[in-house]
Design an enzyme around this catalytic site. Sequence first.
Site, short mmCIF file in Angstrom:
data_model
loop_
_atom_site.label_atom_id
_atom_site.label_comp_id
_atom_site.label_asym_id
_atom_site.label_seq_id
_atom_site.Cartn_x
_atom_site.Cartn_y
_atom_site.Cartn_z
N HIS A 97 -27.39 -13.75 11.53
CA HIS A 97 -27.10 -12.39 12.04
C HIS A 97 -27.12 -11.43 10.77
O HIS A 97 -26.81 -11.68 9.44
CB HIS A 97 -25.68 -12.49 12.35
CG HIS A 97 -25.31 -11.10 12.97
ND1 HIS A 97 -24.78 -10.02 12.41
CD2 HIS A 97 -25.26 -10.79 14.34
CE1 HIS A 97 -24.51 -9.17 13.38
NE2 HIS A 97 -25.19 -9.43 14.54
N GLU A 169 -32.96 -8.51 16.75
CA GLU A 169 -32.08 -7.52 16.68
C GLU A 169 -32.34 -6.67 15.49
O GLU A 169 -32.07 -6.94 13.99
CB GLU A 169 -30.65 -8.32 16.27
CG GLU A 169 -30.35 -9.37 17.34
CD GLU A 169 -28.57 -9.49 17.19
OE1 GLU A 169 -28.42 -9.54 18.37
OE2 GLU A 169 -28.04 -9.49 16.22
P1 13P Z 1 -23.48 -4.32 19.11
O1 13P Z 1 -23.78 -4.85 20.58
O2 13P Z 1 -22.26 -4.30 18.77
O3 13P Z 1 -24.66 -3.40 18.42
O4 13P Z 1 -23.93 -5.83 18.25
C1 13P Z 1 -25.05 -6.74 18.50
C2 13P Z 1 -25.01 -7.81 17.71
O5 13P Z 1 -24.59 -7.85 16.66
C3 13P Z 1 -25.19 -9.01 18.41
O6 13P Z 1 -25.60 -10.26 17.61
#
Ligand code: 13P
Length: 262
Positions: A97, A169
């Site tokens: 992450h 992401e």
């Molecule tokens: P947000 O949806 O708060 O932007 O976070 C996304 C996230 O980190 C999913 O792993």
Amino acid sequence: MRRLVAGTGWKMNNGIADSIRYAEELRSRIAAMDTSAIDVYVLPPFTSLTTAAYAFDGSPVAIGGQNMHWEDSGSWTGEISAPMLLEAGCRYVELAHSERLQHFGETYELVRRKLDKAMSVGLIPILCLGELAEEKAAGRADEVLASQMLTAIDGQPDTRVPEIIMAYEPRWAIGMAEAASPGYIAERHRALRNILRKHCGDEVAEKTRIIYGGSVTPENGKDILEIEDVDGLFVGRAAWKAEGFARIVELVSEAARRKQLA
Ligand code: 13P
């Protein structure tokens, strides 16, 4: 057909009592939904894992860890191992992450070791991939994504790659007011599938789920799910309340039905 995914990471939220409340509410909100065609996961903090595993038992929701160590046990103060996650009731583990990379100095070389361990014990890795704002601005997003993915899966036989859930992401879109635009998401997901095609072959590319995370909400989620190469949503803030995640689960279930009919 790839099974769509609805997932949330609670990050450092929801202790034991809040986890029980969340699980009870989510279970009742999704009880009448047909979630049979999708996979649903919640990633609680470590101290809530066992509680959440019991609280979600017998529901469509599986749980996972937000991180883990690559060794089974030993002198690694503050760390949690894959066997510990399994024993706590986890089916999934999130790796790489953005917040782990940014604040804790994780690298994809370490992620490769963690992914290898997760695969060897039967935990499903959710492998986060994403470029920084500077890398996006320099037009290097796809090159960065390829390097991250290929480093992390190095050593895995191609046939096992579809067991991994790839989570795109973009690091500049996490915790923001807005998600990446659907057009931009479509380009990156296509690029990720092409990386899989080039390195692991057509069949692996067609089977592997690539989900999107980064400021997803029940409002923007439907448009993101319309994108051909998007196989699910990975949600932070908008799913920290059970009501919000229930709406996401509903969106993903509906998208799965639409894809089945198409
Ligand atoms: P947000 O949806 O708060 O932007 O976070 C996304 C996230 O980190 C999913 O792993």
